[in-house]
Design a protein around this motif. Structure first.
Motif, PDB file in Angstrom:
ATOM      1  N   TRP A   1     -33.108  41.771  35.987  1.00  0.00           N
ATOM      2  CA  TRP A   1     -31.793  41.197  36.288  1.00  0.00           C
ATOM      3  C   TRP A   1     -31.239  40.417  35.108  1.00  0.00           C
ATOM      4  O   TRP A   1     -30.047  40.436  34.837  1.00  0.00           O
ATOM      5  CB  TRP A   1     -31.873  40.278  37.516  1.00  0.00           C
ATOM      6  N   LYS A   2     -32.122  39.705  34.372  1.00  0.00           N
ATOM      7  CA  LYS A   2     -31.618  38.878  33.280  1.00  0.00           C
ATOM      8  C   LYS A   2     -31.505  39.646  31.968  1.00  0.00           C
ATOM      9  O   LYS A   2     -30.692  39.297  31.116  1.00  0.00           O
ATOM     10  CB  LYS A   2     -32.538  37.670  33.072  1.00  0.00           C
ATOM     11  N   MET A   3     -32.337  40.692  31.790  1.00  0.00           N
ATOM     12  CA  MET A   3     -32.435  41.321  30.469  1.00  0.00           C
ATOM     13  C   MET A   3     -31.885  42.742  30.399  1.00  0.00           C
ATOM     14  O   MET A   3     -31.449  43.179  29.334  1.00  0.00           O
ATOM     15  CB  MET A   3     -33.902  41.327  30.011  1.00  0.00           C
ATOM     16  N   THR A   4     -31.946  43.502  31.499  1.00  0.00           N
ATOM     17  CA  THR A   4     -31.531  44.908  31.387  1.00  0.00           C
ATOM     18  C   THR A   4     -30.444  45.301  32.381  1.00  0.00           C
ATOM     19  O   THR A   4     -30.030  46.460  32.385  1.00  0.00           O
ATOM     20  CB  THR A   4     -32.731  45.872  31.535  1.00  0.00           C
ATOM     21  N   ALA A   5     -30.000  44.369  33.221  1.00  0.00           N
ATOM     22  CA  ALA A   5     -28.852  44.616  34.110  1.00  0.00           C
ATOM     23  C   ALA A   5     -29.042  45.878  34.948  1.00  0.00           C
ATOM     24  O   ALA A   5     -28.225  46.786  34.913  1.00  0.00           O
ATOM     25  CB  ALA A   5     -27.560  44.691  33.294  1.00  0.00           C
ATOM     26  N   MET A   6     -30.149  45.920  35.694  1.00  0.00           N
ATOM     27  CA  MET A   6     -30.498  47.124  36.433  1.00  0.00           C
ATOM     28  C   MET A   6     -30.585  46.903  37.945  1.00  0.00           C
ATOM     29  O   MET A   6     -31.672  46.675  38.474  1.00  0.00           O
ATOM     30  CB  MET A   6     -31.835  47.687  35.913  1.00  0.00           C
ATOM     31  N   PRO A   7     -29.443  46.995  38.672  1.00  0.00           N
ATOM     32  CA  PRO A   7     -29.509  47.036  40.131  1.00  0.00           C
ATOM     33  C   PRO A   7     -30.260  48.304  40.580  1.00  0.00           C
ATOM     34  O   PRO A   7     -30.392  49.252  39.807  1.00  0.00           O
ATOM     35  CB  PRO A   7     -28.044  47.102  40.566  1.00  0.00           C
TER      36      PRO A   7
ATOM     37  N   THR B   1     -30.254  41.323  44.987  1.00  0.00           N
ATOM     38  CA  THR B   1     -30.546  40.780  43.651  1.00  0.00           C
ATOM     39  C   THR B   1     -31.876  40.038  43.647  1.00  0.00           C
ATOM     40  O   THR B   1     -32.612  40.072  44.625  1.00  0.00           O
ATOM     41  CB  THR B   1     -29.423  39.827  43.179  1.00  0.00           C
ATOM     42  N   ALA B   2     -32.142  39.364  42.525  1.00  0.00           N
ATOM     43  CA  ALA B   2     -33.426  38.687  42.345  1.00  0.00           C
ATOM     44  C   ALA B   2     -33.631  37.640  43.438  1.00  0.00           C
ATOM     45  O   ALA B   2     -32.692  36.984  43.867  1.00  0.00           O
ATOM     46  CB  ALA B   2     -33.467  38.029  40.975  1.00  0.00           C
TER      47      ALA B   2
ATOM     48  N   VAL C   1     -37.440  39.392  37.989  1.00  0.00           N
ATOM     49  CA  VAL C   1     -36.318  38.665  37.382  1.00  0.00           C
ATOM     50  C   VAL C   1     -35.925  39.283  36.028  1.00  0.00           C
ATOM     51  O   VAL C   1     -34.757  39.241  35.634  1.00  0.00           O
ATOM     52  CB  VAL C   1     -36.693  37.166  37.213  1.00  0.00           C
ATOM     53  N   ILE C   2     -36.898  39.898  35.343  1.00  0.00           N
ATOM     54  CA  ILE C   2     -36.623  40.418  33.990  1.00  0.00           C
ATOM     55  C   ILE C   2     -35.524  41.473  34.014  1.00  0.00           C
ATOM     56  O   ILE C   2     -34.613  41.472  33.197  1.00  0.00           O
ATOM     57  CB  ILE C   2     -37.918  40.983  33.343  1.00  0.00           C
TER      58      ILE C   2
ATOM     59  N   ALA D   1     -39.107  34.049  35.899  1.00  0.00           N
ATOM     60  CA  ALA D   1     -39.552  35.326  35.320  1.00  0.00           C
ATOM     61  C   ALA D   1     -41.058  35.359  35.072  1.00  0.00           C
ATOM     62  O   ALA D   1     -41.634  36.427  34.884  1.00  0.00           O
ATOM     63  CB  ALA D   1     -38.810  35.596  34.018  1.00  0.00           C
TER      64      ALA D   1
ATOM     65  N   ARG E   1     -41.849  38.983  38.110  1.00  0.00           N
ATOM     66  CA  ARG E   1     -41.473  39.911  37.047  1.00  0.00           C
ATOM     67  C   ARG E   1     -40.153  40.618  37.345  1.00  0.00           C
ATOM     68  O   ARG E   1     -39.487  41.135  36.455  1.00  0.00           O
ATOM     69  CB  ARG E   1     -42.595  40.930  36.880  1.00  0.00           C
TER      70      ARG E   1
END
Lengths: 144, 393
Positions: free
Chosen positions: B135-141, B120-121, B132-133, B126, B130
């Protein structure tokens, strides 16, 4: 989209809803013609003078260039009030800007997704903060 | 440039989460490499270490911490991070130090202790970071990125779910023959297709997890050490590439990608491999073994094309026809690949080079390829990092 006056983006400068519709906040380089998202993710053409970079909003609508359905809850720092799995993630193409942007797919039957589907940018509320504001992100949904 | 040989290799077998610290694993790998090279610690003239990013100060100074365990000698120690291609960067620096004449004998190593679950981040900022975006905004592992590319591939070239499963079947067969692999269970196509989707179209058994592991190589130009070594392996080229403008791949941690391609997919790996072909005078047609980064089944297919082993869209046929099996024209990942190991970020590229070297030395037991002379290790890391190493015997 919820009550727009009581929303706050979890991270600022990514999505704008001041005009009443959700639009992604991009930048365009007038020298090399490249669009960037997020705004600070500069990817200039080699040799570009990097002059004339200006803020622009991407169009509201684009086409689905790819998607996935995520079955596992995304770990923190992602946070939503309710468990949203399974959730779609789409890559939406803005043709004139020659850019594809990723985002959560919302308000759409995931089984109906097809490449090429017309999608529009929207706002997804994730949770409420201590000031009782809706904390939001951008998302995409199929145009009905 | 001087001729440079690998004379010693060492691995700590890949494993899951551990309470032990990274230096415990690194010590095993480095001890193994020194013993294999038949040299003592004091012969090492430079240390190139892969950074262990989840290890705080110690993890960022892995070389210094390792040196103190074996005994500080004052030699140059450099720590490097290039995401999942960190090990490639360490080997390349060791090679350059020796080839250019700065030092005669160098150690490159990486050791990584898995954080549990998805990577994870690494910060909460953020603005500075960058990453972090997503993880917080688009939920993309990370596997989301691979799934987005895999879906495009399926639409463009007709890759099927069975193809994706077949990659795992092959990798599990080879992994079962590798004592250093973490996963040793053999799967059938049906079993893979019954595993749950993580991110459709990729299933649980078609993506690699994070792992713990360590790997080390001793390389030298010293003729006396080479003559005493057990089957030294020549490094013909070890290169790194970064991305090229207009690469249509959506890179891990990015939120956008170009819609109109102006460069090859995975251009960082296209670039690294082409540099290696040019420097070594060796091309895909000469290579007997390929270790590629099969972070997912999609990677296995696309990397055959990115590195020029077939044309775009033809990798599925190579796989279906059995051309990538041990015993066929191009054995791919006889080690069992990332699928059987999992990612140990700073160590994995070094382990790939070790598999190549030990295959050439005929040391690979039940997974041994018959009489190979040339092998290539290809890796890649997020945001435009890639390394290629070509070795011969």
């Amino acid at each position: 989209m919820g009550n727009m006056t009581n929303m706050v983006a979890r991270i600022p400068n990514l999505v704008d809803w001041s005009t009443g519709e959700a639009r992604l906040m991009s930048r365009k380089c007038d020298s090399c013609g490249t669009y960037f998202f997020p705004r600070e993710h500069y990817q200039h053409r080699p040799g570009c003078s990097r002059e004339g970079v200006k803020d622009v909003l991407l169009p509201k609508k684009g086409k689905l260039a790819s998607y996935t359905i995520q079955y596992y809850a995304c770990p923190p720092p992602f946070k939503t009030e309710k468990n949203i799995t399974p959730y779609g993630i789409g890559l939406v193409e803005f043709e004139n800007e020659k850019i594809q942007v990723a985002g959560i797919i919302t308000e759409t039957d995931l089984k109906s997704l097809k490449l090429g589907t017309e999608m529009e940018t929207t706002i997804l509320s994730m949770f409420a903060n201590e000031e009782k504001q809706e904390v939001v992100t951008w998302a995409f949904r199929a145009v009905k | 440039m001087r001729e440079v040989y690998i004379i010693g290799t060492g691995i700590h077998p890949w494993t899951g989460f551990s309470e032990k610290v990274f230096s415990d694993f690194a010590t095993v790998a480095v001890d193994g490499a020194l013993k294999d090279a038949n040299i003592e610690w004091k012969k090492i003239q430079s240390i190139m270490a892969g950074i262990f990013i989840y290890g705080g100060n110690a993890g960022h100074l892995t070389g210094q911490y390792l040196e103190s365990i074996f005994g500080e000698t004052g030699v140059p120690v450099v720590n490097v991070y290039n995401a999942c291609a960190t090990g490639s960067a360490a080997i390349r620096m060791a090679y350059n130090s020796v080839a250019a004449g700065e030092t005669d004998t160098a150690l490159a190593f990486g050791a990584d202790v898995s954080p549990q679950g998805f990577l994870t981040a690494k910060s909460d900022n953020a603005v500075q970071d960058r990453d972090v975006i997503r993880w917080k905004m688009t939920a993309m592992p990370n596997p989301v990125y691979w799934a987005l590319e895999c879906r495009k591939r399926m639409a463009k070239y007709g890759t099927t779910e069975e193809d994706l499963a077949l990659v795992k079947v092959l990798m599990s067969e080879y992994g079962s023959r590798n004592p250093d692999a973490r996963f040793k269970k053999v799967y059938t196509v049906d079993e893979v297709l019954k595993s749950v989707y993580v991110c459709d179209p990729l299933r649980l058994f078609e993506i690699c997890p994070v792992s713990t592991g360590a790997a080390a190589v001793v390389i030298t130009t010293d003729k006396e050490l080479i003559s005493k070594a057990n089957k030294p392996v020549k490094i013909n080229a070890t290169t790194m590439g970064s991305s090229m403008y207009g690469d249509p791949t959506i890179r891990i941690s990015a939120l956008s990608c170009p819609a109109v391609p102006e460069a090859p997919m995975l251009s960082e790996s296209y670039s690294a491999s082409r540099q290696a072909y040019e420097k070594s005078g060796i091309g895909p047609e000469n290579i007997d073994i390929l270790e590629l980064p099969d972070n997912s089944s999609w990677h296995y297919l696309v990397y055959l094309e990115t590195c020029g082993f077939c044309k775009e869209g033809e990798a599925d046929k190579m796989l279906r026809d059995g051309q990538t099996k041990i015993g066929a024209k191009l054995p791919v990942n006889p080690s069992g690949g990332f699928s059987s190991h999992g990612e140990a970020l700073s160590a994995q590229a070094i382990w790939q080079v070790i598999e190549c070297a030990n295959q050439l030395r005929g040391r690979c037991g039940e997974r041994q390829v018959k009489n190979p002379k040339v092998a290539m290790a290809q890796t890649y890391g997020l945001m435009g990092n890639s390394g290629t190493t070509i070795v011969t015997i």
